[in-house]
Structures are given as C-alpha cells and as structure tokens.
Motif scaffolding. Structure first.
Motif, PDB file in Angstrom:
ATOM      1  N   PRO A   1      41.945  52.794  49.162  1.00 18.77           N
ATOM      2  CA  PRO A   1      42.619  52.218  50.340  1.00 18.77           C
ATOM      3  C   PRO A   1      43.626  51.126  50.009  1.00 18.77           C
ATOM      4  O   PRO A   1      44.541  50.868  50.794  1.00 18.77           O
ATOM      5  CB  PRO A   1      41.457  51.665  51.174  1.00 18.77           C
ATOM      6  CG  PRO A   1      40.297  51.556  50.244  1.00 18.77           C
ATOM      7  CD  PRO A   1      40.481  52.584  49.187  1.00 18.77           C
ATOM      8  N   TYR A   2      43.488  50.466  48.872  1.00 19.56           N
ATOM      9  CA  TYR A   2      44.404  49.391  48.484  1.00 19.56           C
ATOM     10  C   TYR A   2      44.755  49.546  47.002  1.00 19.56           C
ATOM     11  O   TYR A   2      44.070  50.248  46.255  1.00 19.56           O
ATOM     12  CB  TYR A   2      43.767  48.012  48.707  1.00 19.56           C
ATOM     13  CG  TYR A   2      43.421  47.698  50.143  1.00 19.56           C
ATOM     14  CD1 TYR A   2      44.334  47.074  50.986  1.00 19.56           C
ATOM     15  CD2 TYR A   2      42.154  48.032  50.658  1.00 19.56           C
ATOM     16  CE1 TYR A   2      44.013  46.782  52.305  1.00 19.56           C
ATOM     17  CE2 TYR A   2      41.821  47.746  51.976  1.00 19.56           C
ATOM     18  CZ  TYR A   2      42.760  47.131  52.794  1.00 19.56           C
ATOM     19  OH  TYR A   2      42.432  46.855  54.096  1.00 19.56           O
TER      20      TYR A   2
ATOM     21  N   GLY B   1      33.684  45.239  50.836  1.00 17.35           N
ATOM     22  CA  GLY B   1      33.995  43.823  50.712  1.00 17.35           C
ATOM     23  C   GLY B   1      35.103  43.558  49.712  1.00 17.35           C
ATOM     24  O   GLY B   1      35.766  44.477  49.221  1.00 17.35           O
ATOM     25  N   THR B   2      35.277  42.274  49.398  1.00 16.24           N
ATOM     26  CA  THR B   2      36.329  41.858  48.468  1.00 16.24           C
ATOM     27  C   THR B   2      35.739  40.964  47.384  1.00 16.24           C
ATOM     28  O   THR B   2      34.647  40.408  47.539  1.00 16.24           O
ATOM     29  CB  THR B   2      37.449  41.096  49.202  1.00 16.24           C
ATOM     30  OG1 THR B   2      36.881  39.920  49.822  1.00 16.24           O
ATOM     31  CG2 THR B   2      38.094  41.957  50.275  1.00 16.24           C
TER      32      THR B   2
ATOM     33  N   LEU C   1      36.111  48.477  46.779  1.00 23.30           N
ATOM     34  CA  LEU C   1      36.063  49.936  46.714  1.00 23.30           C
ATOM     35  C   LEU C   1      37.239  50.478  45.902  1.00 23.30           C
ATOM     36  O   LEU C   1      37.063  51.391  45.069  1.00 23.30           O
ATOM     37  CB  LEU C   1      36.075  50.518  48.125  1.00 23.30           C
ATOM     38  CG  LEU C   1      36.153  52.047  48.214  1.00 23.30           C
ATOM     39  CD1 LEU C   1      34.960  52.696  47.527  1.00 23.30           C
ATOM     40  CD2 LEU C   1      36.237  52.492  49.685  1.00 23.30           C
ATOM     41  N   SER C   2      38.414  49.930  46.131  1.00 28.35           N
ATOM     42  CA  SER C   2      39.593  50.396  45.394  1.00 28.35           C
ATOM     43  C   SER C   2      39.445  50.145  43.904  1.00 28.35           C
ATOM     44  O   SER C   2      39.792  50.996  43.076  1.00 28.35           O
ATOM     45  CB  SER C   2      40.852  49.691  45.922  1.00 28.35           C
ATOM     46  OG  SER C   2      41.057  49.964  47.283  1.00 28.35           O
ATOM     47  N   ARG C   3      38.906  49.006  43.547  1.00 27.09           N
ATOM     48  CA  ARG C   3      38.744  48.698  42.124  1.00 27.09           C
ATOM     49  C   ARG C   3      37.668  49.577  41.483  1.00 27.09           C
ATOM     50  O   ARG C   3      37.785  49.958  40.319  1.00 27.09           O
ATOM     51  CB  ARG C   3      38.411  47.214  41.941  1.00 27.09           C
ATOM     52  CG  ARG C   3      39.603  46.315  42.248  1.00 27.09           C
ATOM     53  CD  ARG C   3      39.309  44.847  42.004  1.00 27.09           C
ATOM     54  NE  ARG C   3      39.011  44.540  40.606  1.00 27.09           N
ATOM     55  CZ  ARG C   3      39.928  44.424  39.660  1.00 27.09           C
ATOM     56  NH1 ARG C   3      41.210  44.621  39.928  1.00 27.09           N
ATOM     57  NH2 ARG C   3      39.573  44.108  38.418  1.00 27.09           N
TER      58      ARG C   3
ATOM     59  N   PRO D   1      41.497  47.202  36.472  1.00 29.84           N
ATOM     60  CA  PRO D   1      40.259  47.633  37.131  1.00 29.84           C
ATOM     61  C   PRO D   1      39.404  48.463  36.183  1.00 29.84           C
ATOM     62  O   PRO D   1      39.695  49.629  35.914  1.00 29.84           O
ATOM     63  CB  PRO D   1      40.778  48.478  38.312  1.00 29.84           C
ATOM     64  CG  PRO D   1      42.089  49.015  37.835  1.00 29.84           C
ATOM     65  CD  PRO D   1      42.664  47.972  36.915  1.00 29.84           C
ATOM     66  N   GLU D   2      38.359  47.871  35.657  1.00 33.18           N
ATOM     67  CA  GLU D   2      37.420  48.558  34.774  1.00 33.18           C
ATOM     68  C   GLU D   2      36.047  47.985  35.044  1.00 33.18           C
ATOM     69  O   GLU D   2      35.911  46.785  35.278  1.00 33.18           O
ATOM     70  CB  GLU D   2      37.840  48.361  33.314  1.00 33.18           C
ATOM     71  CG  GLU D   2      37.229  49.348  32.326  1.00 33.18           C
ATOM     72  CD  GLU D   2      35.823  48.946  31.921  1.00 33.18           C
ATOM     73  OE1 GLU D   2      35.015  49.844  31.595  1.00 33.18           O
ATOM     74  OE2 GLU D   2      35.537  47.738  31.940  1.00 33.18           O
TER      75      GLU D   2
END
Length: 271
Positions: free
Chosen positions: A28-29, A50-51, A59-61, A217-218
């Motif tokens: 989503p982002y 959440g963030t 979720l995106s990460r 993002p890992e």
C-alpha cells in the motif's frame, strides 16, 4: 503426513514468492515513505499493521522484505548448486589427482563452521547483500560438492554408464543423461532443507549490520531497528520475526516431505 505438509509448505512458499514478485503493486505504501506525525501507530484502516518508529507502513516493509530475503536465498541456491555440481561431477568423473585436489579444497572449507566462515568472508569482502550472498555461498558449496562427487563415483562404474562411455558418449553427455537425473532428487532434498538455514543467515547478518543497510526493507534490519521500541510497540519485532519463522517453517516442511518421498528409509513413521 505428506498430504498435509506438502500443500501447507507449497501454499506458504507460493504466497511469499507472489508477495515478493508483486511487491510494487500490492504494497500500500513505498517501503521507505516516512511520516513522523504517525509514528508507532497501532493497526488501523490506513495502516493495516501499524507503523514503525519513522512512520513507515509496516505491512509494506514486510512485503518488500520478502523480496529482499527471497532474492538473496534464490541467488545463494543458484550459486551453491552451480559450484557444487561442477566441482563434484568433475571430481567424480575425472578422478585421480583432480579428484584429490578438489576434495582437499572442499575439506578446507568444511573444517570451519559455516557462520564463522561467512563472517570471515564478509570481513574480507565488505558488507552488503551481494557480499552476504557470496559469503554464504562460499561457506556451503563444499557440502554439495561432496554429495555430488559421492553419487557420481557410485554411478561411474554402473553397467549402463560404462556402456554409454564405450559407445562414444562424452563425459558431459554421461553427466547430462545418466548422472543429473539421479542427482536431482538428492539435491532437491538437501537444498530445500538448507533454504531455511540460509534465510536465517541472511536475516542474522542483516540484523548485525553486515547485509543490507537501513533504510532498506529487510526482515533482519526491521528487527534490529525495532529493538529500542520493543516495550512500546512489540509488534515491530514480532511481525518480521513471524515472517522469518513462517518462511523457514515452509522450507523445512517441504524438505522433510521431499526427503520422505525420495528416501523412504528416512521417512517419518506414521502416527
């Protein structure tokens, strides 16, 4: 048991692979999009999971993290199989001093624990995901080479292989027609069991700051970044940890099922 393990493992792996491939479209982002005004938010309709501490969508990460982790494991698999098969088949078919020399090289790599050797190689090569892939490959290829050599030697004097050589078939032809089909099952079992092991290596080295560097993002990086916020937002650690756990579980289930399929002597007795 295979009726349960194989569908479960394949389903998990397919979901992870599709998430990695479709990350640019389903996330989503953007994975590095920060929003400090919404940092450490709980799950909501805007941010489903959440963030994090920088306001990035969790979720995106996680989805983009699947791409980084699975790409690294796929590269390790390709390199290990290529080097291991090339060395093992050469040693098994040629024999003599070539076999002796290649096996001494393998034994040299196998005397050092794999993680220690990987850390040494990263120290020599430098940090970064490419160097992590190279380091893990160099610390594991020898085991595959030994397996391939042993199988090749056991097949070298079988009647149909000898007949094929006498009929004029080249060593490459013998390898392609008579050795590789038998090796495929054994390598599939070993590789599927090692995939989860490699996934842990990639995540662990990134956690230590030796793989990808933040803000990439890992999953290992996400766990490391979330350590100071564990009491405030434990999901920042638990979610990427669960992603690693499910991935390793899927690979191990697949490996166990393939082992039972190709090696009935090792099959788990029915409960």
């Amino acid at each position: 048991m295979n009726r349960i393990r194989i569908p479960l493992a394949v389903t998990l792996i397919v979901v992870l692979v599709l998430a990695a491939i479709l990350a640019p479209w389903i996330a989503p982002y953007a994975p590095d999009e920060t929003d400090l005004a919404n940092r450490l938010q709980s799950p909501s309709t805007t941010h489903w999971l959440g963030t994090d501490h920088l306001g990035r969508d969790l979720l995106s990460r996680l989805i983009w993290g699947a791409r980084a982790s699975l790409a690294a494991v796929a590269a390790i698999l390709a390199l290990v199989l290529t080097i291991g098969c090339a060395v093992g088949i050469t040693a098994g078919l040629v024999g003599g001093w070539v076999d002796a020399f290649l096996m001494r090289v393998c034994e040299g790599f196998m005397t050092v624990p794999t993680l220690v050797l990987a850390l040494f190689m990263i120290g020599a090569l430098g940090t970064g995901l490419v160097n992590v892939v190279v380091a893990i490959t160099l610390s594991h290829w020898a085991y595959y080479a030994r397996l391939v050599r042993a199988t090749t030697i056991s097949l070298r004097n079988i009647d149909y292989v000898v007949a094929a050589r006498l009929a004029g078939l080249t060593r490459f032809g013998v390898m392609r027609r008579h050795v590789m089909p038998i090796l495929a099952g054994q390598l599939a079992v070993l590789a599927s069991l090692d995939l989860g092991h490699w996934m842990l290596h990639v995540a662990g080295l990134s956690f230590l700051g030796l793989g990808l560097a933040p803000p990439a993002p890992e999953w290992g990086i996400m766990i490391n970044d979330a350590r100071p916020f564990f009491r405030v937002a434990p999901m920042l650690i638990l979610l990427p940890g669960a992603a690693i756990l499910l991935t390793v579980l899927a690979f191990n289930l697949l490996g166990d099922a393939l082992r039972d399929r190709f090696d009935p002597a090792m099959a788990t007795p029915p409960s």
